[in-house]
Scaffold this motif. Structure first.
Motif, PDB file in Angstrom:
ATOM      1  N   SER A 156      36.400  40.488  42.806  1.00 47.62           N
ATOM      2  CA  SER A 156      36.407  41.298  44.026  1.00 47.62           C
ATOM      3  C   SER A 156      37.403  42.439  43.907  1.00 47.62           C
ATOM      4  O   SER A 156      37.137  43.556  44.367  1.00 47.62           O
ATOM      5  CB  SER A 156      36.754  40.435  45.242  1.00 47.62           C
ATOM      6  OG  SER A 156      35.761  39.482  45.470  1.00 47.62           O
ATOM      7  N   THR A 157      38.557  42.152  43.304  1.00 48.99           N
ATOM      8  CA  THR A 157      39.563  43.198  43.114  1.00 48.99           C
ATOM      9  C   THR A 157      39.021  44.277  42.177  1.00 48.99           C
ATOM     10  O   THR A 157      39.195  45.469  42.428  1.00 48.99           O
ATOM     11  CB  THR A 157      40.862  42.596  42.542  1.00 48.99           C
ATOM     12  OG1 THR A 157      41.320  41.566  43.409  1.00 48.99           O
ATOM     13  CG2 THR A 157      41.944  43.642  42.396  1.00 48.99           C
ATOM     14  N   ALA A 160      36.486  46.284  44.113  1.00 49.38           N
ATOM     15  CA  ALA A 160      37.153  47.157  45.089  1.00 49.38           C
ATOM     16  C   ALA A 160      37.795  48.344  44.386  1.00 49.38           C
ATOM     17  O   ALA A 160      37.755  49.481  44.901  1.00 49.38           O
ATOM     18  CB  ALA A 160      38.201  46.377  45.862  1.00 49.38           C
ATOM     19  N   GLN A 161      38.352  48.149  43.204  1.00 49.97           N
ATOM     20  CA  GLN A 161      38.937  49.263  42.463  1.00 49.97           C
ATOM     21  C   GLN A 161      37.852  50.248  42.010  1.00 49.97           C
ATOM     22  O   GLN A 161      38.064  51.453  42.018  1.00 49.97           O
ATOM     23  CB  GLN A 161      39.731  48.735  41.256  1.00 49.97           C
ATOM     24  CG  GLN A 161      41.030  48.081  41.646  1.00 49.97           C
ATOM     25  CD  GLN A 161      41.760  47.478  40.461  1.00 49.97           C
ATOM     26  OE1 GLN A 161      41.197  47.353  39.373  1.00 49.97           O
ATOM     27  NE2 GLN A 161      43.011  47.095  40.684  1.00 49.97           N
ATOM     28  N   LEU A 164      36.866  52.234  45.033  1.00 48.89           N
ATOM     29  CA  LEU A 164      37.929  53.183  45.335  1.00 48.89           C
ATOM     30  C   LEU A 164      37.862  54.378  44.389  1.00 48.89           C
ATOM     31  O   LEU A 164      37.980  55.539  44.821  1.00 48.89           O
ATOM     32  CB  LEU A 164      39.294  52.501  45.239  1.00 48.89           C
ATOM     33  CG  LEU A 164      40.515  53.414  45.415  1.00 48.89           C
ATOM     34  CD1 LEU A 164      40.563  53.960  46.846  1.00 48.89           C
ATOM     35  CD2 LEU A 164      41.786  52.667  45.069  1.00 48.89           C
TER      36      LEU A 164
END
Length: 180
Positions: A156-157, A160-161, A164
């Motif tokens: 998920s990180t 998300a990156q 972004l």
């Protein structure tokens, strides 16, 4: 955690290593027999079995031997240290045989009670080992769930990156607003 470990409350605990290394390590096989409480229960079982054998031995006949040797002066005067006067020896020996015939059921009830203690300890061992196996299984399941959750959070990180980064590119090109 400090209380469970017996660690001093005023000292800090620090974790060394990284989470990824801990997540990738495999869970070791835990043996029920290595648990100290399991060992104590097995010792108790051995003691109860010995007590049972001892209680059953009350039905057996007992044979005892005795021997007594003494010398007496048999004098009216206090001349015990005079070596020329005679001492009279007495020797007594014998055997004693005790055959248990009737105990009004007391021995029988003691044997039954000792047998019940053995069975009770055996059941305690079975119950304890099953409970410990259940705790091991539950801890292993919790570990696997936490490991899967960590992997999902890492993914998920990363996602998300990536979002972004794409949004920043769109913002720089002017196709996205600052709110996005």
């Amino acid at each position: 955690l400090k209380f469970q470990m017996g660690y001093p409350m005023e000292q800090n605990i620090s974790v060394t290593g990284d989470v990824a290394g801990m997540a990738s390590s495999e869970t070791g096989a835990v043996s029920v027999e290595s648990n100290i409480d399991y060992k104590i229960l097995n010792t108790q079982l051995s003691l109860n079995e010995l007590s049972y054998k001892n209680t059953k031995a009350n039905y057996l006949p007992t044979l005892a031997a005795f021997f007594n040797f003494q010398k007496q002066a048999l004098r009216n005067d206090f001349d015990f240290f005079d070596g020329s006067k005679e001492w009279y020896p007495t020797t007594l020996w014998g055997l004693s045989l005790n055959i248990p015939i009737f105990s009004s059921g007391q021995r029988s009830s003691q044997v039954k009670q000792a047998s019940l203690e053995v069975e009770k300890t055996e059941q305690s061992i079975v119950q304890f080992s099953e409970g410990l196996k259940m705790q091991i299984l539950q801890a292993t399941t919790n570990y696997e769930l936490a490991k899967n959750k960590l992997e999902l959070q890492v993914k998920s990180t990363g996602f998300a990156q990536m979002v972004l980064k794409d949004t920043q590119i769109l913002y720089k090109e002017g196709t996205a607003t600052s709110i996005e």
